[in-house]
Design an enzyme around this catalytic site. Structure first.
Site, PDB file in Angstrom:
ATOM      1  N   LYS A  24       0.931  -1.259  -0.016  1.00 31.68           N
ATOM      2  CA  LYS A  24      -0.082   0.031   0.063  1.00 31.68           C
ATOM      3  C   LYS A  24       1.056   1.311   0.186  1.00 31.68           C
ATOM      4  O   LYS A  24       1.547   1.561   0.793  1.00 31.68           O
ATOM      5  CB  LYS A  24      -0.942  -0.009   1.116  1.00 31.68           C
ATOM      6  CG  LYS A  24      -1.938   1.224   1.396  1.00 31.68           C
ATOM      7  CD  LYS A  24      -2.904   1.143   2.516  1.00 31.68           C
ATOM      8  CE  LYS A  24      -3.599   2.254   2.656  1.00 31.68           C
ATOM      9  NZ  LYS A  24      -3.223   3.561   3.627  1.00 31.68           N
TER      10      LYS A  24
ATOM     11  N   GLY B 264      -7.950   9.521  10.075  1.00 24.11           N
ATOM     12  CA  GLY B 264      -8.041   9.891  11.454  1.00 24.11           C
ATOM     13  C   GLY B 264      -9.071  11.148  11.563  1.00 24.11           C
ATOM     14  O   GLY B 264      -9.217  11.160  12.952  1.00 24.11           O
TER      15      GLY B 264
ATOM     16  N   ALA C   4      -9.443   5.916   4.314  1.00 25.30           N
ATOM     17  CA  ALA C   4      -9.101   7.274   5.293  1.00 25.30           C
ATOM     18  C   ALA C   4     -10.682   8.358   5.512  1.00 25.30           C
ATOM     19  O   ALA C   4     -11.255   8.349   4.607  1.00 25.30           O
ATOM     20  CB  ALA C   4      -8.163   8.220   4.763  1.00 25.30           C
ATOM     21  N   GLY C   5     -10.712   8.547   6.563  1.00 27.79           N
ATOM     22  CA  GLY C   5     -11.837   9.608   7.050  1.00 27.79           C
ATOM     23  C   GLY C   5     -12.969   8.829   7.552  1.00 27.79           C
ATOM     24  O   GLY C   5     -13.907   9.511   8.055  1.00 27.79           O
TER      25      GLY C   5
ATOM     26  N   ALA D 212      -9.471   2.094   9.907  1.00 34.44           N
ATOM     27  CA  ALA D 212      -8.409   1.917  11.104  1.00 34.44           C
ATOM     28  C   ALA D 212      -8.929   2.712  12.399  1.00 34.44           C
ATOM     29  O   ALA D 212      -9.409   2.176  13.112  1.00 34.44           O
ATOM     30  CB  ALA D 212      -7.051   2.607  10.697  1.00 34.44           C
ATOM     31  N   SER D 213      -8.705   4.093  12.144  1.00 33.61           N
ATOM     32  CA  SER D 213      -8.886   4.785  13.359  1.00 33.61           C
ATOM     33  C   SER D 213     -10.261   4.751  14.180  1.00 33.61           C
ATOM     34  O   SER D 213     -10.658   4.658  15.278  1.00 33.61           O
ATOM     35  CB  SER D 213      -8.916   6.446  13.105  1.00 33.61           C
ATOM     36  OG  SER D 213      -7.455   6.498  12.659  1.00 33.61           O
TER      37      SER D 213
END
Length: 259
Positions: A94, A155, A181-182, A203-204
């Site tokens: 990635k 994040g 992301a986001g 993830a976050s």
């Protein structure tokens, strides 16, 4: 079934491993998410250490997707990818080349340079990119196996800031599109799938949730629901109401308007 980088995956949810308070919570989240592919930053781990993140991932039976997180130049990203290939014995990477420390959004020119070099070296490249349809097409044209546009900054939990651009990317791409992301909560993941994305990387939103495993399960369900809704086909948006039951054939009411 998702076909990504030559792999057939049942799950359309990819899990990021950063930010979990403990390895046990990560293990629970992996199980709840149903994921088969997880990202890991080479700079955060020592692949030779036992009793570590690597052991948790091996025990879970998931495939590793090394990433070049923390790289700000094409040169650093290429070097990190080479180290990851040696450490994890995989050509899958990635690719992240960050252009701004505050937003952590990609540096488009450096990203393209790194992608071309890695593809020439035989890597299977999945690039983290801006929500730019033109850049996504350029990355696809140089041979990337997927494109991974950001919904919003890493994040941030903002969700998808520009649904129109994500939909354009998904509509025209000839390779899988992974929203990266986001994501802040389950509904963001569902929207990504409804817009036409093939998968979601999260993830976050999971690692920093009050209950990571429960959030992982919720986002898993949202990804599945969003995909099902896309395939079912939503009704068109209308300016005015349209009755769900036909109006013809109804008995006429006697009398006129009340006086």
């Amino acid at each position: 079934m998702l076909e990504l980088a030559g792999r057939k995956l049942r799950s359309r949810l990819i899990l990021g491993t950063g930010g979990f308070p403990s390895l046990e919570l990560l293990r629970e989240a992996i199980e709840a998410s149903g994921t088969e592919l997880v990202t890991v930053a080479l700079r955060r781990i020592d692949p030779s250490m036992r009793g570590s993140l690597v052991d948790v991932l091996e025990a879970a039976g998931v495939e590793l997707l090394p990433n070049t997180a923390g790289c700000f130049t094409a040169r650093d990203a290429v070097m990190t990818a080479r180290l990851a290939r040696e450490a994890f014995e995989t050509d899958l990477v990635k690719l992240e080349v960050i252009g701004d420390e505050r937003t952590l959004l990609p540096d488009a020119p450096e990203l393209l340079v790194a992608a071309e070099e890695l593809i020439d070296e035989g890597f299977t490249v999945l690039p983290y990119t801006n929500d730019d349809p033109v850049l996504a097409r350029r990355l696809e044209d140089v041979g990337c196996a997927a494109v991974m546009p950001a919904g919003s900054p890493i994040g941030s939990g903002i969700g998808i800031a520009n649904p129109y651009n994500i939909a354009l990317i998904a509509e025209h791409a000839r390779v899988p599109v992974v929203l990266d992301a986001g994501i802040g909560t389950a509904s963001d993941a569902a929207l990504a799938m409804e817009l036409g994305c093939d998968a979601v990387l999260c993830a976050s939103a999971i690692s920093r949730a009050r209950d990571p495993a429960r959030m992982a399960g919720a986002i898993r369900a949202a990804v599945e629901a969003g995909r099902a809704a896309l395939e079912a086909g939503r009704i068109p948006r209308r300016r005015y109401a349209e009755a769900s039951s036909p109006m013809h054939g109804l008995p006429e009411l006697s009398g006129g308007p009340a006086e």
